[in-house]
Design a protein around this motif. Sequence first.
Motif, PDB file in Angstrom:
ATOM      1  N   VAL A 121      -4.193  -5.485 -16.340  1.00  0.00           N
ATOM      2  CA  VAL A 121      -5.400  -4.975 -15.692  1.00  0.00           C
ATOM      3  C   VAL A 121      -6.583  -5.171 -16.635  1.00  0.00           C
ATOM      4  O   VAL A 121      -6.499  -4.857 -17.831  1.00  0.00           O
ATOM      5  N   GLY A 122      -7.663  -5.748 -16.076  1.00  0.00           N
ATOM      6  CA  GLY A 122      -8.823  -6.065 -16.912  1.00  0.00           C
ATOM      7  C   GLY A 122      -8.742  -7.463 -17.511  1.00  0.00           C
ATOM      8  O   GLY A 122      -9.683  -7.938 -18.132  1.00  0.00           O
ATOM      9  N   ARG A 123      -7.568  -8.104 -17.358  1.00  0.00           N
ATOM     10  CA  ARG A 123      -7.410  -9.473 -17.870  1.00  0.00           C
ATOM     11  C   ARG A 123      -7.064 -10.417 -16.720  1.00  0.00           C
ATOM     12  O   ARG A 123      -6.201 -11.259 -16.812  1.00  0.00           O
ATOM     13  N   GLY A 124      -7.783 -10.223 -15.619  1.00  0.00           N
ATOM     14  CA  GLY A 124      -7.535 -11.063 -14.441  1.00  0.00           C
ATOM     15  C   GLY A 124      -6.906 -10.285 -13.307  1.00  0.00           C
ATOM     16  O   GLY A 124      -6.902 -10.727 -12.169  1.00  0.00           O
ATOM     17  N   VAL A 125      -6.337  -9.108 -13.632  1.00  0.00           N
ATOM     18  CA  VAL A 125      -5.767  -8.243 -12.604  1.00  0.00           C
ATOM     19  C   VAL A 125      -6.699  -7.053 -12.400  1.00  0.00           C
ATOM     20  O   VAL A 125      -7.174  -6.451 -13.366  1.00  0.00           O
ATOM     21  N   VAL A 126      -6.953  -6.739 -11.126  1.00  0.00           N
ATOM     22  CA  VAL A 126      -7.846  -5.627 -10.808  1.00  0.00           C
ATOM     23  C   VAL A 126      -7.063  -4.329 -10.633  1.00  0.00           C
ATOM     24  O   VAL A 126      -7.478  -3.265 -11.077  1.00  0.00           O
ATOM     25  N   ALA A 127      -5.920  -4.431  -9.953  1.00  0.00           N
ATOM     26  CA  ALA A 127      -5.119  -3.229  -9.705  1.00  0.00           C
ATOM     27  C   ALA A 127      -3.675  -3.621  -9.440  1.00  0.00           C
ATOM     28  O   ALA A 127      -3.389  -4.734  -9.000  1.00  0.00           O
ATOM     29  N   VAL A 128      -2.784  -2.669  -9.724  1.00  0.00           N
ATOM     30  CA  VAL A 128      -1.354  -2.865  -9.489  1.00  0.00           C
ATOM     31  C   VAL A 128      -0.823  -1.654  -8.732  1.00  0.00           C
ATOM     32  O   VAL A 128      -1.127  -0.523  -9.092  1.00  0.00           O
ATOM     33  N   ARG A 129      -0.063  -1.917  -7.666  1.00  0.00           N
ATOM     34  CA  ARG A 129       0.618  -0.826  -6.960  1.00  0.00           C
ATOM     35  C   ARG A 129       2.093  -1.181  -6.902  1.00  0.00           C
ATOM     36  O   ARG A 129       2.434  -2.326  -6.591  1.00  0.00           O
ATOM     37  N   SER A 130       2.966  -0.229  -7.162  1.00  0.00           N
ATOM     38  CA  SER A 130       4.376  -0.596  -7.073  1.00  0.00           C
ATOM     39  C   SER A 130       5.247   0.591  -6.736  1.00  0.00           C
ATOM     40  O   SER A 130       4.845   1.752  -6.889  1.00  0.00           O
ATOM     41  N   ALA A 131       6.432   0.265  -6.248  1.00  0.00           N
ATOM     42  CA  ALA A 131       7.487   1.245  -5.998  1.00  0.00           C
ATOM     43  C   ALA A 131       8.791   0.500  -6.224  1.00  0.00           C
ATOM     44  O   ALA A 131       9.058  -0.502  -5.559  1.00  0.00           O
ATOM     45  N   GLY A 132       9.575   0.963  -7.188  1.00  0.00           N
ATOM     46  CA  GLY A 132      10.772   0.212  -7.557  1.00  0.00           C
ATOM     47  C   GLY A 132      10.381  -1.206  -7.926  1.00  0.00           C
ATOM     48  O   GLY A 132       9.353  -1.438  -8.557  1.00  0.00           O
ATOM     49  N   LEU A 133      11.209  -2.161  -7.489  1.00  0.00           N
ATOM     50  CA  LEU A 133      10.933  -3.566  -7.821  1.00  0.00           C
ATOM     51  C   LEU A 133      10.080  -4.218  -6.746  1.00  0.00           C
ATOM     52  O   LEU A 133      10.402  -5.296  -6.247  1.00  0.00           O
ATOM     53  N   TRP A 134       9.038  -3.563  -6.361  1.00  0.00           N
ATOM     54  CA  TRP A 134       8.147  -4.053  -5.307  1.00  0.00           C
ATOM     55  C   TRP A 134       6.723  -3.798  -5.782  1.00  0.00           C
ATOM     56  O   TRP A 134       6.296  -2.652  -5.889  1.00  0.00           O
ATOM     57  N   ALA A 135       6.008  -4.887  -6.106  1.00  0.00           N
ATOM     58  CA  ALA A 135       4.683  -4.709  -6.681  1.00  0.00           C
ATOM     59  C   ALA A 135       3.648  -5.533  -5.941  1.00  0.00           C
ATOM     60  O   ALA A 135       3.888  -6.694  -5.596  1.00  0.00           O
ATOM     61  N   GLY A 136       2.504  -4.925  -5.706  1.00  0.00           N
ATOM     62  CA  GLY A 136       1.340  -5.636  -5.189  1.00  0.00           C
ATOM     63  C   GLY A 136       0.343  -5.742  -6.331  1.00  0.00           C
ATOM     64  O   GLY A 136       0.013  -4.740  -6.973  1.00  0.00           O
ATOM     65  N   VAL A 137      -0.091  -6.951  -6.609  1.00  0.00           N
ATOM     66  CA  VAL A 137      -0.990  -7.191  -7.740  1.00  0.00           C
ATOM     67  C   VAL A 137      -2.288  -7.767  -7.193  1.00  0.00           C
ATOM     68  O   VAL A 137      -2.295  -8.870  -6.640  1.00  0.00           O
ATOM     69  N   ASP A 138      -3.382  -7.025  -7.335  1.00  0.00           N
ATOM     70  CA  ASP A 138      -4.690  -7.528  -6.896  1.00  0.00           C
ATOM     71  C   ASP A 138      -5.293  -8.361  -8.022  1.00  0.00           C
ATOM     72  O   ASP A 138      -5.583  -7.840  -9.100  1.00  0.00           O
ATOM     73  N   ILE A 139      -5.472  -9.654  -7.725  1.00  0.00           N
ATOM     74  CA  ILE A 139      -6.086 -10.552  -8.706  1.00  0.00           C
ATOM     75  C   ILE A 139      -7.605 -10.457  -8.521  1.00  0.00           C
ATOM     76  O   ILE A 139      -8.095 -10.291  -7.399  1.00  0.00           O
ATOM     77  N   ASP A 140      -8.338 -10.566  -9.621  1.00  0.00           N
ATOM     78  CA  ASP A 140      -9.808 -10.603  -9.532  1.00  0.00           C
ATOM     79  C   ASP A 140     -10.216 -11.753  -8.600  1.00  0.00           C
ATOM     80  O   ASP A 140      -9.942 -12.918  -8.905  1.00  0.00           O
ATOM     81  N   LEU A 191       0.850  -1.190   0.000  1.00  0.00           N
ATOM     82  CA  LEU A 191       0.000   0.000   0.000  1.00  0.00           C
ATOM     83  C   LEU A 191       0.886   1.240   0.000  1.00  0.00           C
ATOM     84  O   LEU A 191       1.610   1.502   0.951  1.00  0.00           O
ATOM     85  N   VAL A 192       0.824   1.972  -1.097  1.00  0.00           N
ATOM     86  CA  VAL A 192       1.616   3.191  -1.241  1.00  0.00           C
ATOM     87  C   VAL A 192       0.724   4.359  -0.838  1.00  0.00           C
ATOM     88  O   VAL A 192      -0.303   4.591  -1.468  1.00  0.00           O
ATOM     89  N   PRO A 193       1.082   5.101   0.213  1.00  0.00           N
ATOM     90  CA  PRO A 193       0.196   6.186   0.655  1.00  0.00           C
ATOM     91  C   PRO A 193       0.260   7.369  -0.308  1.00  0.00           C
ATOM     92  O   PRO A 193       1.171   7.444  -1.130  1.00  0.00           O
ATOM     93  N   PRO A 194      -0.688   8.315  -0.203  1.00  0.00           N
ATOM     94  CA  PRO A 194      -0.636   9.513  -1.044  1.00  0.00           C
ATOM     95  C   PRO A 194       0.726  10.204  -0.872  1.00  0.00           C
ATOM     96  O   PRO A 194       1.320  10.160   0.202  1.00  0.00           O
ATOM     97  N   ALA A 195       1.200  10.839  -1.959  1.00  0.00           N
ATOM     98  CA  ALA A 195       2.549  11.427  -1.971  1.00  0.00           C
ATOM     99  C   ALA A 195       2.751  12.467  -0.883  1.00  0.00           C
ATOM    100  O   ALA A 195       3.871  12.688  -0.419  1.00  0.00           O
ATOM    101  N   ASP A 196       1.676  13.114  -0.445  1.00  0.00           N
ATOM    102  CA  ASP A 196       1.850  14.178   0.556  1.00  0.00           C
ATOM    103  C   ASP A 196       1.730  13.655   2.001  1.00  0.00           C
ATOM    104  O   ASP A 196       1.836  14.429   2.948  1.00  0.00           O
ATOM    105  N   TYR A 197       1.540  12.340   2.163  1.00  0.00           N
ATOM    106  CA  TYR A 197       1.304  11.786   3.502  1.00  0.00           C
ATOM    107  C   TYR A 197       2.538  11.886   4.397  1.00  0.00           C
ATOM    108  O   TYR A 197       2.489  12.499   5.480  1.00  0.00           O
ATOM    109  N   LEU A 198       3.641  11.296   3.956  1.00  0.00           N
ATOM    110  CA  LEU A 198       4.827  11.285   4.814  1.00  0.00           C
ATOM    111  C   LEU A 198       5.378  12.693   5.049  1.00  0.00           C
ATOM    112  O   LEU A 198       5.771  13.024   6.179  1.00  0.00           O
TER     113      LEU A 198
END
Length: 409
Positions: free
Chosen positions: A333-352, A208-215
């Motif tokens: 996204v739209g082909r089995g993936v709902v959303a992707v969040r990433s920073a550098g080589l760190w990705a969270g992939v929400d599967i449908d 979970l990447v917070p909004p850019a102004d959070y930190l």
Amino acid sequence: MTIDAGSVTSRGFIDLEDEHLAHTYSPLPVVVASAEGAWVTDVNGRRYLDCLAAYSAVNFGHRHPVLVEAAKKQLDRVTLTSRAFHNDQLGPFVTALARLARKDMVIPMNTGAEAVESGIKLARAWGYRVKGAAANRANIVVANGNFHGRTTTIISFSDDPAATADFGPFTPGFRSVPYGDAAAIEAAIDENTVAVLLEPIQGEAGILVPPADYLPAVREITTRNNVLFIADEIQSGLGRTGATFQCDNVGVVPDLYLLGKALGGGIVPVSAVVGNADIVGVLHSGEHGSTFGGNPLAAAVGLAVISLLETGEYQQRSRELGLRLQASLERLVGRGVVAVRSAGLWAGVDIDPALATGRRVCELLMERGVLAKDTHGSTIRLAPPLVVTVDDLDFAVAQLEAVLEDLRA
Ligand SMILES: *Cc1c(COP(=O)(O)O)cnc(C)c1O
């Protein structure tokens, strides 16, 4: 009973664990026998791309030659002295680590949880001795959905039932507020608040990447209220997000960094609290310690890890390859993936979730030679070693695409 490892099949090793190992994990049914760089090999000689990197503890790849050499050299000299005596590795290690973090003092520990515990003790001591908090009334503000480790005090401020059920009573002195909401932090702060403790990106919660102004807002609020800002960069730090620290990416300097995982180069557990002397210096002789913390083997490996980070090469790889990974995952996204969040080589992939659980997707990826890990529900995380190649990444995403196609068929 003696067990000849060579004669035991993959199933056999798993059965041994099932029978004699506490059932606190549910590993994928792969038995790793060796590894190099971004790839591991199982007991049957099958190779897999490691897209977890031991939760970022293997950021520099398996058996990085510079790190292995530093460890081997130190194994032939001295491995443990305890802090009752000095050793010739610890001074150079803490000096280099402080310089890397642009701070001046280090508490060396072993595991990540110990770094968090050390940060909590330090913040409380600073609160009573410097800030003037009321005796035994210090509180620390944390975020919902946090993961900071597994000790009794740390799970006391977890909201994950699996981490907490039947482990009470819990340590008081923590207040949890929604992640990403700086105003909620400010509202939770009172005269006895000594610290705000946050992951700059929540990893276990699903990258979970917070909004850019959070930190930046948290930094402003903590400074204005004379409260320490503690960044748990145990997983996000040391190159993973395309910078030395994720805080660098948002232009924030916390009071304390908590580091671990990659600091030990995937070889030994090494963790640390890093801050300035006006804070870290409040601890005096006899007030905190660790038999293994700062041992010469750990310090030699940690020093070699820092030498790799000082070149900036790994941070740059992570940044550049991370953009490629994000772009290729977004195509799903739209082909089995709902959303992707990433920073550098760190990705969270929400599967449908209608297609499969994250666990199921990881099992199918394993069958196709890619090792990844689910987090909650239908989210999977990808965090390959930073030495991964473009071809490796393309292979991983192609396998995910094939898994999703099979599931949708
Ligand atoms: C892994 C982790 C920890 C705990 O580290 P251990 O070495 O497992 O004790 C703490 N905080 C974060 C953010 C982590 O990812």
